[in-house]
Scaffold this active site. Structure first.
Site, PDB file in Angstrom:
ATOM      1  N   GLU A  31      20.099 -31.284  32.116  1.00  0.00           N
ATOM      2  CA  GLU A  31      20.501 -32.253  31.088  1.00  0.00           C
ATOM      3  C   GLU A  31      21.979 -32.594  31.275  1.00  0.00           C
ATOM      4  O   GLU A  31      22.784 -32.524  30.351  1.00  0.00           O
ATOM      5  CB  GLU A  31      20.278 -31.680  29.683  1.00  0.00           C
ATOM      6  CG  GLU A  31      18.893 -31.100  29.487  1.00  0.00           C
ATOM      7  CD  GLU A  31      18.607 -30.595  28.074  1.00  0.00           C
ATOM      8  OE1 GLU A  31      17.566 -30.950  27.531  1.00  0.00           O
ATOM      9  OE2 GLU A  31      19.451 -29.856  27.522  1.00  0.00           O
ATOM     10  N   CYS A  87      16.936 -30.879  18.492  1.00  0.00           N
ATOM     11  CA  CYS A  87      18.373 -30.998  18.221  1.00  0.00           C
ATOM     12  C   CYS A  87      18.752 -32.412  17.804  1.00  0.00           C
ATOM     13  O   CYS A  87      19.618 -32.606  16.951  1.00  0.00           O
ATOM     14  CB  CYS A  87      19.183 -30.574  19.440  1.00  0.00           C
ATOM     15  SG  CYS A  87      18.672 -31.371  20.973  1.00  0.00           S
TER      16      CYS A  87
HETATM   17 ZN   LIG Z   1      19.705 -33.351  21.278  1.00  0.00          ZN
END
Ligand SMILES: [Zn+2]
Length: 619
Positions: A307, A401
């Site tokens: 990521e 998240c």
């Molecule tokens: Zn996130």
């Protein structure tokens, strides 16, 4: 068109829909499909259980922990969202719901102050022993942010006391002669600054500085923890930004959200500690991002692998990551950098990430969320490298998240419109947002985005104040008037009441990329106001990727429909008359046509469709 308030509508959506939806999801009371954020069979996605985990830790329910090390933070970000919402709208029902959740959190906390349900319920012997992945201090950070926001909104201390007790536990366990390392995921660093801002207790600022300075100090720290547990001693230090001291780092590397959360803290520490070396370090990292690694949407994170950031100018549009949280990290870093250096270019970037990379993260119904935000999505062109790229927002994600992160950002949107530095008040953005301190009140209203005329009702109470109106980089001219007279972008106002009017003259325009970015060769994108545009096949005669656009003619069209009030763009184009032959010695025929573009943040609200931000340019 009616003056509804662009952000007011969003804040009402948070209040009326998003908060209730997310609460029910976290109790697994919603009949929804939770998707993995990327293709990886090991990723949990069966349920959320975020509130239930806390209930189990509190002894209120029986059961096992479910989800990530950081599952608790979904609840904390939800509370933070609720806090801003309670500040904006009096909502006793919501407050009661939050107070009940706070009671559970207080009960879930151990007597020692420790609070991370994953380790309490699943691995109590491993507390603080696997910090590269454990997110325990990350959890503390989001707890602090929620507690500070809730205290500011309600003056109630219960959650603040819980968070301070957790910080005390961290102080008992970390520092010289104790655990000499930082959490793998930065967050507590920036949250401790918020705790310092509220309490003015310098020990929180010092602890934040400690965690920044200890990162990368001993590159073997995480491996030493692993050896102690008889685990393979391998740590990807780039991923954690732990290959060197943050103050020595020159380029954005590794996990994008971690990088930006670290930069938020670095900017704050540079400001509060008046540290020019820290300031120069965070500026170097920022410049590396905005000059070589940021998408035109203000999104960052070029690869799914970790990521993470990739090399400079490597900006693929269809396999990128551009996590919603990373765009939020850009917004929050910019806001802090501006306090260090009053440069409107920083706000140009903040606004880009806010209105595009971030805002695309939530659907118009408030019940669907993107984790990954592509700049190009072609339906029926799947390959395994795109396993993380979705053409529609899921109802929820195994790693959740982003959904509460975008909610808390929207709920606190007013705070991004203005900055006070010393006695100067900077008006960053134009729309509908208020500002209030002991000396100045500003209420800004407008019919944005249908018009670029903005009204400011300003009250200066005691001391003369200097106001600065930002001229956005997308505007041609800013006309600011007070009582019908034109005034400059910087003006000193004596105590009194004022009505100021700001008109922004601007036209849609085309954007091109440096040839260093191979992915955008011979391509063009469009922007109008702060909005980057995209084409969806929904609005064309054929697939959007079959058009070559001519950016010399752009028409604006004011539209109001299920997607809300906005300007669409119509751009001249030629379209392919496609043959089915895969390869041919002849160029394909084209015919004159046009493409219809919508603001990027609105894409994927009408079912699966191809989408492109960067369109082929007719040459
Ligand atoms: Zn996130």
């Amino acid at each position: 068109m009616k003056q509804k308030g662009f952000w007011k509508q969003y804040k009402e959506l948070i209040k009326d829909v998003v908060l209730d939806y997310q609460y029910q999801v976290m109790l697994d009371e919603k009949d929804i499909t939770i998707e993995r954020e990327r293709e990886d069979a090991s990723l949990p996605h069966e349920k959320s259980q975020a509130i239930t985990n806390l209930k189990i830790a509190a002894g209120l329910e029986e059961g096992e922990h479910y989800g990530w090390w950081f599952q608790d933070t979904d609840v904390y970000k939800w509370i933070e969202t609720a806090a801003y919402t309670i500040e904006n709208f009096d909502d006793p029902k919501l407050k009661k719901r939050v107070d009940d959740v706070i009671d559970i959190i207080e009960l879930a906390q151990e007597d020692s102050g420790y609070l991370s349900t994953f380790y309490q319920l699943r691995a109590p012997d491993l507390k603080y022993k696997e910090l590269d992945k454990s997110h325990e201090l990350y959890n503390a950070g989001h707890l602090i942010e929620a507690a500070v926001a809730y205290y500011r909104a309600t003056n109630e201390k219960k959650l603040l006391d819980v968070s301070i007790k957790f910080v005390q536990n961290i102080m008992d366990n970390f520092g010289e002669g104790k655990i000499e390392g930082a959490d793998g995921h930065q967050e507590v660093e920036l949250a401790l600054v918020k705790l310092y801002q509220l309490t003015q207790d310098k020990k929180y600022l010092d602890l934040s500085r400690y965690f920044i300075d200890v990162r990368g100090k001993n590159p073997e720290f995480y491996n030493e923890q692993k050896r102690a547990l008889n685990q393979e001693p391998f740590t990807n230090l780039d991923y954690l930004q732990a290959y060197d001291l943050p103050i020595n780092q020159k380029e954005a590397k590794g996990h994008a959200v971690r990088m930006l959360y670290m930069m938020e803290a670095m900017a704050d520490l540079a400001y509060y500690q008046n540290d020019s070396k820290m300031k120069s370090a965070v500026k170097t990292l920022w410049d590396d991002i905005i000059n070589t690694k940021m998408y035109i949407t203000g999104g960052v994170g070029q690869t799914v692998q970790g990521e993470a950031f990739a090399q400079s100018y490597e900006l693929p549009n269809d396999t990128m990551y551009c996590e919603t949280c990373a765009a939020i990290g850009m917004v929050n870093t910019a806001k802090r950098l501006f306090k260090l250096e009053q440069d409107d270019a920083i706000i140009d970037t903040m606004e880009r990430s806010l209105y595009n990379g971030m805002l695309a993260g939530m659907s118009q119904d408030g019940e669907h969320f993107f984790y990954v935000n592509p700049l190009e999505y072609i339906k029926d062109r799947y390959n395994p490298d795109k396993g993380h790229v979705k053409g529609e927002r899921p109802e929820w994600l195994g790693c959740a998240c982003c959904p509460p992160n975008i909610a808390r950002t929207i709920a606190s949107i007013d705070s991004y419109f203005y900055s006070k530095v010393d006695n100067d008040l900077y008006i960053h953005m134009y729309g509908d947002a208020k500002y209030e301190d002991e000396n100045i009140t500003i209420i800004q209203t407008s019919a944005f985005p249908s018009q670029d005329n903005h009204q400011f009702e300003i009250q200066i109470k005691n001391d003369a104040s200097t106001l600065h109106f930002r001229k956005p980089n997308w505007s041609d001219n800013l006309i600011i008037t007070l009582d019908g007279k034109i005034i400059p972008e910087k003006i000193i106002l004596e105590p009194g009441n004022y009505q100021i009017h700001v008109a922004i003259e601007n036209e849609p325009f085309a954007l091109y990329t440096t040839p260093e970015v191979v992915h955008n060769a011979n391509k063009v994108a469009f922007q109008y106001g702060p909005f980057v545009y995209c084409g969806e096949t929904h609005d064309q005669e054929t697939n959007i990727y079959k058009y070559f656009v001519d950016p010399s003619y752009i028409e604006t069209q004011l539209v109001e429909d299920a997607l809300g009030v906005r300007y669409n763009l119509k751009v001249d184009a030629h379209k392919h008359i496609t043959s089915k032959t895969l390869y041919s010695r002849n160029l394909e025929k084209t015919e004159k046509s046009s493409v219809n573009l919508i603001p990027y943040y609105l894409w994927a609200n009408r079912g699966l469709s191809d989408m492109m931000v960067w369109l082929f340019r007719k040459v």
